[in-house]
Design a protein around this motif. Structure first.
Motif: not given
Length: 222
Positions: A150-159, A175-177, A163-168, A138-140
């Motif tokens: 929050a800076e200390h919370i890492q978004p899921p890779w699909s956000c 995404y801003t939406k 290119e965010g896979y697996p933890s980038n 759905l995110r993709l």
């Protein structure tokens, strides 16, 4: 004469539609067996020839035996329903055509219920972590993300896309939406079309089945 022509048109629609579904189910069954018997091979082809999105959506851990069994059973179930409609249309079997029309109508109710359940869930709660792999899809698809400010919370890779896979993925790259708002707008815009399309397809097949059955019944009495 008119009734005979209508029956033949109904038979043509049933035969062509169910034949296509049977071909699709056969392909789905073959895919399920492939996943069960040799997951490493299909993973190799995905990694070698798949697009970046395909590669990240079908990782090694996702293509397991349970998925293969589920696909195979689903394919067998729909294959036999389509076979019932195909054989019933060819042989003018009153029993098969009646059972087929009932099953097609029940499938319509089931599909509408499932769509209503999941869309209502998303509209009310948004994307949930326990929804599993579908959250990434759905995110993709909608190029959206949940609230991970929050800076200390890492978004899921699909956000961040593939290119965010697996933890980038980081909050500043995501995404801003907002997913809940974006998907809700899309559902409200297209839900009438989705329900109408499902209803037209299932009612058409069920009606053709009953029309063919009525012709068979009248022919048996003459």
């Amino acid at each position: 004469m008119g009734k005979n022509k209508g029956s033949r048109v109904a038979a043509a629609i049933l035969i062509s539609t169910n034949l296509l579904f049977m071909i699709f189910c056969s392909m789905l069954f073959a895919l399920g067996l492939w996943i069960i018997s040799s997951p490493n091979t299909i993973i190799f082809y995905i990694q070698a020839y798949g697009t970046p999105i395909i590669k990240v959506l079908f990782p090694r851990e996702f293509l397991d035996v349970q998925l293969g069994i589920a696909l195979s059973l689903l394919a067998i179930f729909f294959f036999f329903i389509s076979l019932m409609g195909l054989y019933g249309a060819i042989k003018c079997s009153q029993f098969l055509l009646f059972m087929y029309s009932i099953l097609v109508f029940l499938l319509l109710l089931l599909e509408c219920a499932l769509i209503f359940y999941y869309t209502s869930n998303i509209i009310e709660k948004g994307i949930q972590v326990n929804d599993g792999h579908i959250t990434h899809v759905l995110r993709l698809a909608f190029r959206c993300c949940d609230n991970y400010t929050a800076e200390h919370i890492q978004p899921p890779w699909s956000c961040c896309g593939s290119e965010g896979y697996p933890s980038n993925c980081t909050a500043d790259k995501s995404y801003t939406k907002n997913c809940q708002e974006t998907i809700t707008i899309w559902i409200q815009k297209y839900q009438a079309i989705i329900y109408s399309s499902l209803a037209v397809l299932h009612v058409l097949l069920s009606s053709c089945s009953l029309l063919r059955r009525a012709y068979s019944a009248s022919s048996s009495h003459t």
